[in-house]
Scaffold this active site. Structure first.
Site, mmCIF file in Angstrom:
data_model
loop_
_atom_site.group_PDB
_atom_site.id
_atom_site.type_symbol
_atom_site.label_atom_id
_atom_site.label_comp_id
_atom_site.label_asym_id
_atom_site.label_seq_id
_atom_site.Cartn_x
_atom_site.Cartn_y
_atom_site.Cartn_z
ATOM 1 N N ASP A 1 -10.531 3.598 1.345
ATOM 2 C CA ASP A 1 -10.856 3.177 2.719
ATOM 3 C C ASP A 1 -11.600 4.283 3.478
ATOM 4 O O ASP A 1 -12.442 3.996 4.333
ATOM 5 C CB ASP A 1 -9.583 2.809 3.498
ATOM 6 C CG ASP A 1 -9.092 1.412 3.158
ATOM 7 O OD1 ASP A 1 -9.913 0.586 2.707
ATOM 8 O OD2 ASP A 1 -7.886 1.161 3.321
ATOM 9 N N LYS B 1 0.798 -1.230 0.000
ATOM 10 C CA LYS B 1 0.000 0.000 0.000
ATOM 11 C C LYS B 1 0.836 1.289 0.000
ATOM 12 O O LYS B 1 0.361 2.318 -0.460
ATOM 13 C CB LYS B 1 -0.936 0.027 1.213
ATOM 14 C CG LYS B 1 -2.191 -0.814 1.042
ATOM 15 C CD LYS B 1 -3.084 -0.652 2.261
ATOM 16 C CE LYS B 1 -4.432 -1.281 2.065
ATOM 17 N NZ LYS B 1 -5.379 -0.891 3.110
#
Ligand code: NAP
Length: 279
Positions: free
Chosen positions: A106, A69
């Site tokens: 997210d 990520k």
């Protein structure tokens, strides 16, 4: 025919545990799309080479999970401000010229899950209605804190085992985010409108999260982003105190929606059938 298939996927290492293929395959079938979504294992040393392969193979984009990520940000030609603030990219869109655009969904997933749950509460609770307590200061905490900042939460307390990591989150909004000692979490819990666990504590196979919710305000909402088990000990304790709860599965499902939309042109919905399938 194959070259017409719209391809996307999720990259990570290991990737076998990922629920993302289940979610995207469900939506692909539901909307009758000529599309595919694959789980792609990429060991860290091969990241750059394999990402270029995906672009060459005509992928429209991919989700990014542990451990890539942060590393993927260096390979993106452009990263939006949200992903920069969170410090992680979980969704990549391959543009027509082959360049990579990185974003973070997210934050969207976290907020949408809360909004959707709040509709069912039947009283006037809102995210921004008072201070919040975030337990944890890892990657998921950064997304949660950014979501709370965006929603206008007036004060966000961050309690983390490693205090310095909680302190780091203050720079996300210095007047709003305040690091507090991990040992003070019970006291702070009694002063807030919203409590969220973003640590890995309480997950199947992990230690339990120890916190005392007996001093919480009766309107406070308790959320756990851990979704295995769905009803964590934290949520069970909250229920025992008659507090409203929000489970973590909705965040996982909602964060997938903007990525699906970007690659395949349809904004899908989160349904109970999908939730049951993933659980
Ligand atoms: P991470 O970056 O590794 O952060 C882990 C956090 O847990 C840190 O704050 C860490 O504290 C804390 N922690 C770990 N062990 C602890 C212990 N024994 N005592 C106290 N604190 C402890 O992980 P992440 O990516 O943020 O993910 C955290 C959790 O969120 C995972 O369970 C993950 O599955 C879940 N998650 C759910 C969703 C969803 O869609 N529902 C999305 C993302 C993540 P230190 O800083 O002190 O190490």
């Amino acid at each position: 025919m194959n070259e017409k298939i719209k391809k996307a996927g999720v990259i990570g290492y290991p990737i076998a545990h990922s629920k993302s293929p289940l979610i995207h395959d469900y939506w692909i079938k539901q909307h009758g799309l000529n599309a595919s979504y694959e789980a792609i294992d990429i060991p860290p040393p091969n990241l750059e080479e394999r990402v270029h392969d995906l672009v060459d193979q005509g992928y429209r984009g991919f989700n990014v999970t542990i451990p890539h990520k942060q590393a993927i940000m260096m390979l993106c030609d452009d990263v939006d401000t949200l992903a920069e603030k969170v410090g992680a990219v979980n969704t990549v869109i391959v543009k027509e010229d082959g360049s990579l655009f990185g974003t973070n969904t997210d934050v969207f997933g976290f907020v949408e899950n809360l909004r959707s749950a709040a509709q069912g509460f039947g009283y006037g609770w809102t995210i921004a209605g008072g201070p919040a307590l975030v337990l944890g200061a890892g990657g998921a905490a950064r997304a949660a804190v950014q979501g709370l900042i965006n929603e206008g939460v007036p004060e966000i307390f961050v309690a983390n085992r490693t205090f310095d990591k909680a302190k780091d989150l203050e720079s996300m909004s210095p007047l709003v985010v305040k690091a507090v000692e991990w040992d003070k979490r019970d006291i702070v819990a009694g002063r807030v409108n919203f409590i969220v666990n973003t640590t890995s504590l309480g997950m199947t196979g992990q230690e339990p999260l120890e916190i005392d919710l007996s001093g919480c305000h009766e309107d406070a909402v308790v959320h756990d982003i851990v979704y295995a088990p769905l009803y964590t000990d934290l949520l069970k304790q909250a229920r025992a105190h008659d507090l409203r709860i929000v489970t973590g599965i909705g965040m996982l499902l909602h964060q997938a929606r903007p990525a699906f939309h970007a690659w395949f042109g349809v904004m899908p919905d989160v349904t109970e059938t999908l939730e049951d399938l993933v659980l």
